[in-house]
Each structure stands twice: as structure tokens, then as C-alpha cells.
Design an enzyme around this catalytic site. Sequence first.
Site, PDB file in Angstrom:
ATOM      1  N   LYS A 140     -22.191  14.022  31.300  1.00 43.10           N
ATOM      2  CA  LYS A 140     -21.715  14.054  29.904  1.00 43.10           C
ATOM      3  C   LYS A 140     -20.116  13.679  30.092  1.00 43.10           C
ATOM      4  O   LYS A 140     -19.820  12.790  29.167  1.00 43.10           O
ATOM      5  CB  LYS A 140     -21.952  15.411  29.137  1.00 43.10           C
ATOM      6  CG  LYS A 140     -20.947  15.498  27.835  1.00 43.10           C
ATOM      7  CD  LYS A 140     -21.212  16.503  27.186  1.00 43.10           C
ATOM      8  CE  LYS A 140     -20.373  16.511  26.015  1.00 43.10           C
ATOM      9  NZ  LYS A 140     -20.630  17.546  24.901  1.00 43.10           N
ATOM     10  N   HIS A 272     -59.564 -11.632  33.400  1.00 44.03           N
ATOM     11  CA  HIS A 272     -59.449 -11.068  32.169  1.00 44.03           C
ATOM     12  C   HIS A 272     -60.085  -9.715  31.957  1.00 44.03           C
ATOM     13  O   HIS A 272     -60.692  -9.175  31.173  1.00 44.03           O
ATOM     14  CB  HIS A 272     -59.879 -11.960  31.064  1.00 44.03           C
ATOM     15  CG  HIS A 272     -58.983 -13.229  30.880  1.00 44.03           C
ATOM     16  ND1 HIS A 272     -58.059 -13.296  30.169  1.00 44.03           N
ATOM     17  CD2 HIS A 272     -59.107 -14.128  31.648  1.00 44.03           C
ATOM     18  CE1 HIS A 272     -57.485 -14.499  30.238  1.00 44.03           C
ATOM     19  NE2 HIS A 272     -58.190 -15.130  31.282  1.00 44.03           N
TER      20      HIS A 272
END
Length: 510
Positions: A140, A272
Amino acid sequence: MANRRPIRRALISVYDKTGLEDLARALAGAGVELVSTGSTAARIEAAGLPVTKVEQLTGFPETLDGRVKTLHPRVHAGLLADLRLETHAAQLAELSIEPFELLVSNLYPFTDTVASGASDDECVEQIDIGGPAMVRAAAKNFPSVAVVTSPASYGDVIAALAAGGFSLDERRSLAGVAFAHIAEYDVAVAAWFARDTSDFSGTALRRSATLRYGENPHQPAALYVDPAAAPGLAQAEQLGGKEMSYNNYVDADAAWRAAHDFTEPCVAIIKHANPCGIAIGADVADAHRKAHACDPVSAFGGVIAVNAPVTVDLAKQISEIFTEVVVAPAYEEGAVAVLTAKKNLRVLQAPAWTPAAVESRQVSGGVLVQAADRIDAAGDDPANWKLVTGSEASPEVKRDLEFAWRAVRAVKSNAILLASGGATVGVGMGQVNRVDSVRLAVSRAGDRAAGSVAASDAFFPFADGPQGLIEAGVTAIVQPGGSIRDEEVIEAARAAGVTMYLTGTRHFYH
Ligand SMILES: NC(=O)c1ncn([C@@H]2O[C@H](COP(=O)(O)O)[C@@H](O)[C@H]2O)c1NC=O
């Protein structure tokens, strides 16, 4: 502006002590003051380097078997002070707290402990609390502190020492890595707690490749790996050919699964996400010849998966046909050279097939999760099939029926598959009614339909499906059964003297 922050003081608290001494030596050599916890400090001290133990800093002993070591304001204020703010600097000075410019920490091995089969208490004890608290604090506070969570990054620390500290961009990037590390850790802990209820499902993914594009050229796409999952196609090693595309991965995954539904040497050719041919054979080259013969027109530009090592014979066969991808568990000597001579053919060696326990699919606003479909249900064992018409199939026909039943699982629903001699001869897929799938399978099979066997992934809702198969000369049919019109369906087969087995198991694949 680089905005480098020289490293004067570092906090080191690591479970994995790989490379620790070298790092500590480099830091100490650069005049950095080292503060460290229990056994980390002991290792640094044993290397003959000066180190301040965290207890000296906090004035508080490590306690509760290590559950409380660094959870102290003197540690966290040193990590969280935003030194861009004069007020923070002043408050630290008032409290006689020195800031840290670097945190090096890695966490207790929670996942490894779970994997070792340890007891619940032992697993819980390996949930690191102080480490993540420090890592989060430092991450942080990246404008003031750099955080490193992996020994793989120690080289970067040493490079930064020489450069006068990490730049702001580098500290920000390290913070992102650190939060990802904590997120992955927390997902593992939360998933472990939810293992009985399944109330929580989390996956922490890491990007392993940016793809040229997605399903279509206007769609940006990438490949992410799941470090918690068993390795699979996503971890395959590419031995040659062009970069894998998004569609290549989709088809290769379908092919990889299809080929592994068989224990005999098997080749699956997919386009496919549907099979143009699947076959088993005496060897992989034989299986490929049979699979290719199913539909040579569609196999052009297909993806081929092989469930056993690719031989030179097979490699030569494949190199004669335009193929996008070959994926196999291994390649015999000389086979890779034959395949990679085709510049565009992508050649993959994938880790051993491990079926996933669960699978998921995105829907708007959420994700559907299900136990993965496997080919190990009671109904997948021909010994459990129910003969409802005709005579018991000969062992040869039964083998073809079993092959067809396994292969039909690789066909998108509605799925009808005709097979003969351990190979598909006609595949009907992806139709919105079953009778159209029958027509497609029969027309693709042509003369080969006569004398073949058929599998249907789900029950026939009407007699027109089996009727179409019977008219084409199919001699035996396997299907789950369970339609309210089963009697009509069975009657059509009975009238034609066709053998029909019911499996009681369905294999939809959407
Ligand atoms: N309890 C704490 O305050 C605490 N502070 C740091 N740790 C962890 O303790 C480990 C290092 O301990 P040692 O230096 O004793 O091997 C690191 O993995 C670190 O993440 C802690 N341990 C667990 O929460």
C-alpha cells in the site's frame, strides 16, 4: 522522473530461505541496516552479518509459538509511514520509529501443507498472519517502500542497490506483484475453508501469454494459467511452428480431451471444437489414417491430438496434410524434426492429461460451475448396457459400439456418430434437432453408413432419428434412452431387426 528511494533499512522475514544469505550480504555490504524475525535473523547472523532482531525493535518477545512476531506498531508504522507527508515523518520522529525502505517477506506454505495431507490444525497453523499484514502494508505504501515476495526477485534488489534504490514505477509494480501473491494465498485459504460447503469458489490466474487476438481479429486476448490446477494444455511446451492462437487453444483442448477418452493409440482431429475424425488403431499412424479418412475435406486445417508418443511415420503422414496444431504427450526421435520442417505447423508437447474435477462457464453476471463430465459413469461400461432390441452384438460390433459411445462425447450436441472398425465414418453435430444430426452423419458417411454402428449422445425424442439410421443401413445403435417415446423408438429398431442398447447415461456437450 525515476524518484528512487535509497534503501537504508530493510525488514526481512521469510519462510523460504532460498538465496537469503546472498541477499543479506549484498544489502549489508551496501550499508543497509537489517531487521529480521526468528529463524531468518538466525540465518543472517550465522552468515556473519549484522542483524537487529525484531524483538529488539518492538521490545516485545515473539510469542504464541510465532503467531505474534511482527504484529507491532513499531514494525507497521515503519512500513506504513508515507514519507511524502511531513506529518508522517514528524510523527515517526516523535515516536523514535525508523522507517523501512524495503520489505522482503514470503509466507508460510499453506498450500503445500494442505497438499501433504496434514491435519486441519496443522493446516490452520500454516495460515500466515503477520507476513501478509506486512506485505499489504508495504505494498500500500509503495511511494515510500519497496516489497519483494519471491527469491526470484532478489537479483532485482541487488540491481536496485547499485542504481540508488527502486524507482517509483518499480515500487508500484512490486506492490502489484505483492498484492497478487496475497490474493492467491487468500483464495487458497478461503477455498480450503469452503471445501465441504462449496460456498466460495476462487481462482487466481496469471497471464502466461498475450495472444495475437481472440476468436476474431478485433478481440484482444490472452492465456492465463491457474497455478492451483493440474498442468494441462495451458502449460504445453511449443516445439515449433507459429504462435498459438485463441482458436488453436480451444480446438486443441477439445482434441486433447477426445484423444484421452481412449486407452488404445488414438488420434482425434478437431475443427471448430468438433471432430472431423476420431480413431483408434494398432499404432498412432494407423489411428491417424483412419481418423483422417472419416472426413478428409474437413480435416484440412484441423487440430490433431494424439494420446501416445508421435512416431516418425505419423509425423510424415501429418506433414502431408495442412494441419494447424499437433499436440501429444511425447515425440519419438526424429518426429519433431519432420513436423517442424513445416514452418506453420504448431507442435505442442503437453503434460499428462489430468481430467479437471470441476469446470466452469461464464454467463452474464456470473459463472456456472459443474462437476466435469467424465467417461466413467456406470452407463459408460458396456457391461451395464441394456439390450432392448435385436440380438446381442458380436464382440466386434460391441467394440465399435463402445468406441462410438466414447467418441460421441467429443461431438457438440445434438450428436450422432457413425463408426466402423474403431473409426468414426460419419459425424452429425451441433444441430438443433436430433433428426438433422442423423441426416448429417448419414450423408457424411455415404456408403460407409451401411453396416456401421451409431451412437447418440442423448435419447431419441422420436422414432424418426433411428429410422434415418436404419434406412442408411446402420446395424446397431447405442443411446441413453429415457424418452417418453422410448417405446416408439425401440419399436422402430425392433421392426428392422437392429440391435439397440440403452446406457442410461447422457453425454451432452455444448
Ligand atoms: N506472526 C507474525 O507476526 C509473523 N510475522 C511474520 N511472520 C512470518 O514468519 C515467517 C518468518 O519467520 P522466521 O523468520 O522465524 O522463519 C515468514 O513467513 C513471515 O511471513 C509471522 N508469522 C505468522 O503469522
